[in-house]
Design a protein around this motif. Structure first.
Motif, PDB file in Angstrom:
ATOM      1  N   VAL A 252       1.043  -0.926  -0.227  1.00 10.28           N
ATOM      2  CA  VAL A 252      -0.214  -0.162   0.446  1.00 10.28           C
ATOM      3  C   VAL A 252       0.836   1.007  -0.220  1.00 10.28           C
ATOM      4  O   VAL A 252       0.740   2.559  -0.654  1.00 10.28           O
ATOM      5  N   GLU A 253       2.096   1.395   0.849  1.00 10.38           N
ATOM      6  CA  GLU A 253       2.728   2.700   0.911  1.00 10.38           C
ATOM      7  C   GLU A 253       3.639   2.954  -0.182  1.00 10.38           C
ATOM      8  O   GLU A 253       3.280   3.594  -0.921  1.00 10.38           O
ATOM      9  N   GLU A 254       3.765   1.413  -1.357  1.00 13.45           N
ATOM     10  CA  GLU A 254       4.530   1.632  -2.476  1.00 13.45           C
ATOM     11  C   GLU A 254       3.922   2.191  -3.182  1.00 13.45           C
ATOM     12  O   GLU A 254       4.041   3.457  -4.662  1.00 13.45           O
TER      13      GLU A 254
ATOM     14  N   ALA B 184       3.767   6.221  -5.388  1.00 12.36           N
ATOM     15  CA  ALA B 184       3.741   5.744  -6.914  1.00 12.36           C
ATOM     16  C   ALA B 184       2.923   7.266  -6.808  1.00 12.36           C
ATOM     17  O   ALA B 184       2.419   7.210  -7.974  1.00 12.36           O
ATOM     18  N   LYS B 185       1.350   7.790  -6.619  1.00 17.60           N
ATOM     19  CA  LYS B 185       0.957   8.349  -6.616  1.00 17.60           C
ATOM     20  C   LYS B 185       0.826   9.806  -5.959  1.00 17.60           C
ATOM     21  O   LYS B 185      -0.149  10.494  -6.576  1.00 17.60           O
ATOM     22  N   ASN B 186       2.325  10.098  -5.591  1.00 18.80           N
ATOM     23  CA  ASN B 186       2.030  11.187  -5.100  1.00 18.80           C
ATOM     24  C   ASN B 186       0.762  11.486  -4.543  1.00 18.80           C
ATOM     25  O   ASN B 186       1.015  13.295  -4.077  1.00 18.80           O
ATOM     26  N   THR B 187       0.066  10.431  -3.061  1.00 15.74           N
ATOM     27  CA  THR B 187      -0.662  10.766  -2.473  1.00 15.74           C
ATOM     28  C   THR B 187      -0.048  11.329  -0.798  1.00 15.74           C
ATOM     29  O   THR B 187       1.247  11.643  -0.462  1.00 15.74           O
ATOM     30  N   GLN B 188      -0.941  12.586  -0.430  1.00 11.97           N
ATOM     31  CA  GLN B 188      -0.956  13.332   0.356  1.00 11.97           C
ATOM     32  C   GLN B 188      -1.842  12.701   1.846  1.00 11.97           C
ATOM     33  O   GLN B 188      -2.874  12.637   1.347  1.00 11.97           O
ATOM     34  N   PRO B 189      -1.418  12.262   2.843  1.00 11.23           N
ATOM     35  CA  PRO B 189      -2.455  12.508   4.639  1.00 11.23           C
ATOM     36  C   PRO B 189      -3.432  13.892   4.059  1.00 11.23           C
ATOM     37  O   PRO B 189      -3.500  14.663   4.149  1.00 11.23           O
ATOM     38  N   ILE B 190      -4.779  13.328   4.206  1.00 13.44           N
ATOM     39  CA  ILE B 190      -6.037  13.555   4.529  1.00 13.44           C
ATOM     40  C   ILE B 190      -5.402  14.319   6.052  1.00 13.44           C
ATOM     41  O   ILE B 190      -5.368  14.271   7.160  1.00 13.44           O
ATOM     42  N   ARG B 191      -5.471  15.702   6.022  1.00 14.10           N
ATOM     43  CA  ARG B 191      -5.137  16.492   7.387  1.00 14.10           C
ATOM     44  C   ARG B 191      -6.329  16.987   8.335  1.00 14.10           C
ATOM     45  O   ARG B 191      -6.009  17.592   9.140  1.00 14.10           O
ATOM     46  N   SER B 192      -6.927  17.372   7.263  1.00 16.24           N
ATOM     47  CA  SER B 192      -8.859  18.021   8.022  1.00 16.24           C
ATOM     48  C   SER B 192      -9.180  16.981   7.484  1.00 16.24           C
ATOM     49  O   SER B 192      -9.737  17.133   5.759  1.00 16.24           O
ATOM     50  N   LEU B 193     -10.825  17.225   8.059  1.00 17.61           N
ATOM     51  CA  LEU B 193     -12.109  17.543   7.388  1.00 17.61           C
ATOM     52  C   LEU B 193     -12.683  18.104   6.175  1.00 17.61           C
ATOM     53  O   LEU B 193     -12.921  17.879   5.425  1.00 17.61           O
TER      54      LEU B 193
END
Length: 65
Positions: A20-22, A26-35
């Motif tokens: 999942v991390e890879e 690869a998609k250059n995703t970022q964690p959601i920081r706020s609703l």
């Protein structure tokens, strides 16, 4: 001899198994920081939202009676 049908996937190459991390990297995703990042203006008014909710409720309970 005929070639296999397009829906025959028996000869397809296996895809590499990625964690999942890879996949996320690869998609250059970022964690959601706020609703607030998930907010969307789907309905133009409160009335439109209420109509949608009433319709959805009615459809879910249509066959229950």
């Amino acid at each position: 001899m005929s070639s296999p049908a397009p829906e025959d996937f028996s000869h397809a190459r296996p895809k590499p198994h990625l964690s999942v991390e890879e996949l996320l990297a690869a998609k250059n995703t970022q964690p959601i920081r706020s609703l607030d990042e998930l907010a969307a203006d789907t309905f133009e008014s409160d009335e439109e939202l209420e109509q949608f909710l009433a319709f959805t409720h009615a459809e879910r309970h249509r066959d229950a009676a």
